[in-house]
Design a protein around this motif. Structure first.
Motif, PDB file in Angstrom:
ATOM      1  N   GLU A 169       0.853  -1.264   0.013  1.00 39.77           N
ATOM      2  CA  GLU A 169      -0.038  -0.080   0.078  1.00 39.77           C
ATOM      3  C   GLU A 169       1.007   1.427  -0.102  1.00 39.77           C
ATOM      4  OE1 GLU A 169      -4.319   1.178   1.883  1.00 39.77           O
ATOM      5  OE2 GLU A 169      -2.890   0.341   3.316  1.00 39.77           O
ATOM      6  N   SER A 170       2.029   0.842   0.731  1.00 39.04           N
ATOM      7  CA  SER A 170       3.030   2.363   0.533  1.00 39.04           C
ATOM      8  C   SER A 170       3.581   2.796  -0.611  1.00 39.04           C
ATOM      9  CB  SER A 170       4.255   2.028   1.582  1.00 39.04           C
ATOM     10  OG  SER A 170       5.130   0.863   0.985  1.00 39.04           O
ATOM     11  N   ILE A 171       3.466   1.653  -1.604  1.00 33.55           N
ATOM     12  CA  ILE A 171       3.869   2.028  -2.988  1.00 33.55           C
ATOM     13  C   ILE A 171       2.636   2.477  -3.762  1.00 33.55           C
ATOM     14  CG2 ILE A 171       4.686   0.898  -5.111  1.00 33.55           C
ATOM     15  CD1 ILE A 171       6.821   1.564  -2.907  1.00 33.55           C
ATOM     16  N   ILE A 172       1.439   1.750  -3.646  1.00 31.02           N
ATOM     17  CA  ILE A 172       0.281   2.026  -4.322  1.00 31.02           C
ATOM     18  C   ILE A 172      -0.093   3.418  -4.194  1.00 31.02           C
ATOM     19  CG2 ILE A 172      -2.159   1.611  -4.463  1.00 31.02           C
ATOM     20  CD1 ILE A 172      -1.393  -1.658  -3.976  1.00 31.02           C
ATOM     21  N   ARG A 173       0.050   3.854  -2.981  1.00 26.16           N
ATOM     22  CA  ARG A 173      -0.399   5.346  -2.627  1.00 26.16           C
ATOM     23  C   ARG A 173       0.532   6.451  -2.433  1.00 26.16           C
ATOM     24  NH1 ARG A 173      -5.593   4.435  -1.259  1.00 26.16           N
ATOM     25  NH2 ARG A 173      -6.351   2.556  -0.587  1.00 26.16           N
ATOM     26  N   LEU A 174       1.709   5.985  -2.945  1.00 28.79           N
ATOM     27  CA  LEU A 174       2.887   6.931  -2.886  1.00 28.79           C
ATOM     28  C   LEU A 174       2.589   8.267  -3.820  1.00 28.79           C
ATOM     29  CD1 LEU A 174       5.749   7.505  -2.042  1.00 28.79           C
ATOM     30  CD2 LEU A 174       6.527   6.465  -4.076  1.00 28.79           C
ATOM     31  N   ASP A 175       2.663   9.293  -3.088  1.00 29.67           N
ATOM     32  CA  ASP A 175       2.716  10.795  -3.921  1.00 29.67           C
ATOM     33  C   ASP A 175       4.157  11.213  -3.853  1.00 29.67           C
ATOM     34  OD1 ASP A 175       2.396  13.292  -4.806  1.00 29.67           O
ATOM     35  OD2 ASP A 175       0.452  13.680  -3.611  1.00 29.67           O
ATOM     36  N   ARG A 176       4.838  10.977  -5.094  1.00 29.40           N
ATOM     37  CA  ARG A 176       6.254  11.318  -5.086  1.00 29.40           C
ATOM     38  C   ARG A 176       6.512  12.874  -4.919  1.00 29.40           C
ATOM     39  NH1 ARG A 176       7.311   9.758 -10.655  1.00 29.40           N
ATOM     40  NH2 ARG A 176       9.500  10.877 -10.235  1.00 29.40           N
ATOM     41  N   ALA A 177       5.530  13.560  -5.474  1.00 29.17           N
ATOM     42  CA  ALA A 177       5.698  15.053  -5.510  1.00 29.17           C
ATOM     43  C   ALA A 177       5.852  15.677  -4.119  1.00 29.17           C
ATOM     44  CB  ALA A 177       4.757  15.670  -6.487  1.00 29.17           C
TER      45      ALA A 177
END
Length: 366
Positions: A169-177
């Motif tokens: 989930e930490s990858i799926i919901r990652l907001d890079r900006a």
């Protein structure tokens, strides 16, 4: 209200050995818990796999079984295989009975094979395969599985449903900006310079280490920062250039979410899990497939490359000149990075973990 006396389903996951088997299994476990908080998750593993440290640290119980590694060539180990399989199946069956398994979910590898054989005819089976080329364990398990899920089309597995690879989930919901400033500070990177993320799997890759570290001066001259995970048992020697964005070398990336957020592009191997994560977070990529095995890593990367989200470089062609030729112009072109990012995300399957969890719970209900 949930009946407090009701026993939740017991889901046994079999995905040990490498991170490519373990991480999808744990992503499924997390998704099952989201859908059914009363579910019990039990993982199968062996003493020789990475699961011994990864799975308990993620909060799931781990039951050990004997490993059944498949010999790649005819040798004395092949003659001993039936005895090893029989012993592993016996132990695994005892575990399944003791924990009250309602379903076994296998992800391939030498932990999955005894799990499939132990569950056959006794406990429902769901198979998931992440690779473009299916391994022996999943070929066997798919023959008597209740459901088969795969990451990509045309694997040859019977009645397979294409869902992608379950991701954390930490990858799926990652907001890079949104995480960029925090991520750059965490790794000691320049806050604004174009930045390349480099890694070669959990153990590092010597060919990648050598070629990319030799470009350190050229990256510095181009005002490009680098975050390079070289592997716990490997090292790189890079001379800092005063005033230039830093070239940061680390043995291992504990916070992959922050590593992805810190980067504008990535140079990496193309294992199935790596390709899935890189695509899901929208990082333009230079994929360098592992030169060994059956060529599956090149196949894993092909959909992203064909969509315009990445480039493919054979390991034998990865020289410092080639790295500079591909990476520097890409990192300095913001418009190109944005287009490649959108193309990469378009190939991803962000809902795979929840889809597989529903499939598994469906099998239990039926």
């Amino acid at each position: 209200m949930t009946d407090p006396t009701r026993r939740g389903p017991c889901v046994v996951i079999a995905g040990g050995g490498t991170a490519g088997h373990i991480e999808p299994a744990l992503a499924l476990a997390d998704a099952v818990r989201r859908l059914r908080p009363d579910a019990r998750i039990v993982a199968l593993g062996t003493e020789r796999g990475l699961e011994k440290s990864i799975i308990p640290s993620r909060g799931y119980p781990l039951e050990m079984i004997p490993p059944v590694p498949m010999p790649r060539k005819p040798n004395v180990d092949l003659l001993r295989l039936p005895l090893k399989v029989r012993a592993a199946v016996k132990t695994t069956r005892e575990v399944l009975d003791r924990v009250g398994a309602d379903v076994v979910v296998g992800f391939g590898g030498y932990v999955a094979l005894p799990a499939y054989l132990a569950a056959r005819g006794r406990t429902p089976i769901v198979v998931h395969d992440s690779n473009a080329r299916v391994g022996l364990a999943n070929k066997v398990g798919a023959r008597f599985a209740d459901k088969v899920a795969v990451a990509v089309p045309d694997t040859g597995l019977p009645k397979a449903e294409v869902i992608g690879i379950p991701l954390r989930e930490s990858i799926i919901r990652l907001d890079r900006a949104a995480l960029r400033a925090q991520a750059r500070h965490f790794f000691g990177l320049h806050p604004h310079a174009p930045t390349l993320l480099v890694f070669g799997g959990s153990q590092g890759a010597q060919s990648i280490n050598t070629a990319v570290s030799a470009c350190a001066r050229r990256f510095a001259d181009a005002r490009i920062g680098v975050l390079h995970a070289h592997g716990p048992k490997k090292s790189i020697a890079v001379q800092e250039v005063p005033g230039a964005p830093r070239y940061v070398g680390v043995p291992y990336l504990e916070r992959m979410d922050l590593a992805y957020a810190a980067a504008d592009a990535v140079l990496c191997r193309s294992g199935a899990m790596t390709v899935a994560e890189v695509s899901a977070v929208g990082l333009p990529a230079i994929f360098v497939p592992l030169p060994h095995g059956n060529g599956e890593q090149a196949l894993n990367a092909r959909p992203v490359v064909d969509a315009g989200g990445g480039m493919l470089v054979p390991d034998a062609e990865l020289t410092p000149d080639r790295v500079a030729e591909l990476a520097i112009p890409m990192l300095l072109d913001r418009g190109r990075l944005a287009a490649m990012s959108a193309a990469a995300q378009g190939t991803g399957h962000r809902a795979a973990a929840d889809l597989l969890a529903r499939m598994v719970l469906d099998v239990v209900r039926k």
